[in-house]
Design a protein around this motif. Structure first.
Motif, PDB file in Angstrom:
ATOM      1  N   CYS A 110       0.843  -1.212   0.000  1.00  0.00           N
ATOM      2  CA  CYS A 110       0.000   0.000   0.000  1.00  0.00           C
ATOM      3  C   CYS A 110       0.871   1.252   0.000  1.00  0.00           C
ATOM      4  O   CYS A 110       0.591   2.207  -0.734  1.00  0.00           O
ATOM      5  CB  CYS A 110      -0.929   0.006   1.214  1.00  0.00           C
ATOM      6  N   TRP A 111       1.912   1.270   0.808  1.00  0.00           N
ATOM      7  CA  TRP A 111       2.820   2.416   0.836  1.00  0.00           C
ATOM      8  C   TRP A 111       3.494   2.606  -0.528  1.00  0.00           C
ATOM      9  O   TRP A 111       3.674   3.731  -0.981  1.00  0.00           O
ATOM     10  CB  TRP A 111       3.882   2.242   1.911  1.00  0.00           C
ATOM     11  N   SER A 112       3.841   1.487  -1.176  1.00  0.00           N
ATOM     12  CA  SER A 112       4.483   1.564  -2.483  1.00  0.00           C
ATOM     13  C   SER A 112       3.539   2.165  -3.521  1.00  0.00           C
ATOM     14  O   SER A 112       3.932   3.024  -4.310  1.00  0.00           O
ATOM     15  CB  SER A 112       4.946   0.183  -2.928  1.00  0.00           C
ATOM     16  N   VAL A 113       2.300   1.706  -3.513  1.00  0.00           N
ATOM     17  CA  VAL A 113       1.310   2.211  -4.475  1.00  0.00           C
ATOM     18  C   VAL A 113       1.076   3.705  -4.257  1.00  0.00           C
ATOM     19  O   VAL A 113       0.970   4.474  -5.212  1.00  0.00           O
ATOM     20  CB  VAL A 113      -0.010   1.415  -4.364  1.00  0.00           C
ATOM     21  N   LYS A 114       1.034   4.129  -2.994  1.00  0.00           N
ATOM     22  CA  LYS A 114       0.788   5.537  -2.681  1.00  0.00           C
ATOM     23  C   LYS A 114       2.039   6.405  -2.791  1.00  0.00           C
ATOM     24  O   LYS A 114       1.954   7.626  -2.717  1.00  0.00           O
ATOM     25  CB  LYS A 114       0.236   5.659  -1.258  1.00  0.00           C
ATOM     26  N   GLY A 115       3.200   5.768  -2.925  1.00  0.00           N
ATOM     27  CA  GLY A 115       4.449   6.532  -2.971  1.00  0.00           C
ATOM     28  C   GLY A 115       4.821   7.108  -1.624  1.00  0.00           C
ATOM     29  O   GLY A 115       5.457   8.154  -1.549  1.00  0.00           O
ATOM     30  N   SER A 116       4.442   6.445  -0.559  1.00  0.00           N
ATOM     31  CA  SER A 116       4.687   6.944   0.796  1.00  0.00           C
ATOM     32  C   SER A 116       6.171   6.854   1.169  1.00  0.00           C
ATOM     33  O   SER A 116       6.825   5.842   0.917  1.00  0.00           O
ATOM     34  CB  SER A 116       3.867   6.132   1.803  1.00  0.00           C
ATOM     35  N   ARG A 143       1.938  -1.879  -9.745  1.00  0.00           N
ATOM     36  CA  ARG A 143       2.262  -2.320  -8.383  1.00  0.00           C
ATOM     37  C   ARG A 143       1.024  -2.865  -7.681  1.00  0.00           C
ATOM     38  O   ARG A 143       1.098  -3.846  -6.940  1.00  0.00           O
ATOM     39  CB  ARG A 143       2.897  -1.176  -7.598  1.00  0.00           C
ATOM     40  N   THR A 144      -0.144  -2.258  -7.925  1.00  0.00           N
ATOM     41  CA  THR A 144      -1.393  -2.748  -7.339  1.00  0.00           C
ATOM     42  C   THR A 144      -1.727  -4.144  -7.851  1.00  0.00           C
ATOM     43  O   THR A 144      -2.052  -5.044  -7.068  1.00  0.00           O
ATOM     44  CB  THR A 144      -2.559  -1.788  -7.658  1.00  0.00           C
ATOM     45  N   PRO A 159       1.803   2.952 -10.305  1.00  0.00           N
ATOM     46  CA  PRO A 159       0.951   2.514  -9.189  1.00  0.00           C
ATOM     47  C   PRO A 159       0.002   1.379  -9.593  1.00  0.00           C
ATOM     48  O   PRO A 159      -0.237   0.464  -8.813  1.00  0.00           O
ATOM     49  CB  PRO A 159       0.189   3.782  -8.808  1.00  0.00           C
ATOM     50  N   THR A 160      -0.506   1.429 -10.820  1.00  0.00           N
ATOM     51  CA  THR A 160      -1.424   0.374 -11.280  1.00  0.00           C
ATOM     52  C   THR A 160      -0.705  -0.967 -11.368  1.00  0.00           C
ATOM     53  O   THR A 160      -1.234  -1.994 -10.918  1.00  0.00           O
ATOM     54  CB  THR A 160      -2.041   0.740 -12.644  1.00  0.00           C
TER      55      THR A 160
END
Length: 124
Positions: A26-32, A96-97, A93-94
């Motif tokens: 989730c952090w990866s998808v959001k770029g956190s 990675r999701t 992000p897509t």
């Protein structure tokens, strides 16, 4: 008796591992930036090492010749490959999701193999 302790350690490590994977994905998808924290970079390696060592012990006790153990190993390799796409190597992000979802499905397959002792997992 030791076998049961190691089995419980293995199952606990698997649960913690997948929870940490989902959080990191989730952090990866959001770029956190939390993905770069010390905890996020070190804890999964510690948990996964415990998981792997416990799995090696359990497989050695049960015997490596079991087809379901081979299926778990193949699933693990696929999970790792797809997991790296979800957390590090996915370009968007897509992507990675999608990779994260596929990785969780592979993880559930591995759990099914462990529970049913059948290479076909939940379909057996």
């Amino acid at each position: 008796m030791l076998y049961l302790y190691i089995k419980h350690l293995h199952v606990t490590a698997a649960v913690v591992s997948i929870v940490l994977f989902i959080i990191r994905a989730c952090w990866s998808v959001k770029g956190s930036p939390l993905l770069q924290s010390g905890f996020a970079r070190i804890a999964p390696h510690i948990i996964d090492t415990i998981l792997l060592l416990a799995g090696i012990y359990l497989a050695s006790v049960l015997g490596w010749h079991q087809p379901w153990i081979a299926a778990k190993i193949v699933g693990l390799v696929l999970y790792i490959l797809v997991g790296t796409l979800a957390i590090k190597r996915g370009k968007t992000p897509t992507s990675r999701t999608v990779a994260a979802i596929v990785a969780v499905v592979i993880f559930l397959y591995i759990v099914g193999v462990a529970m049913t002792k059948q290479p076909m997992s939940w379909l057996a």
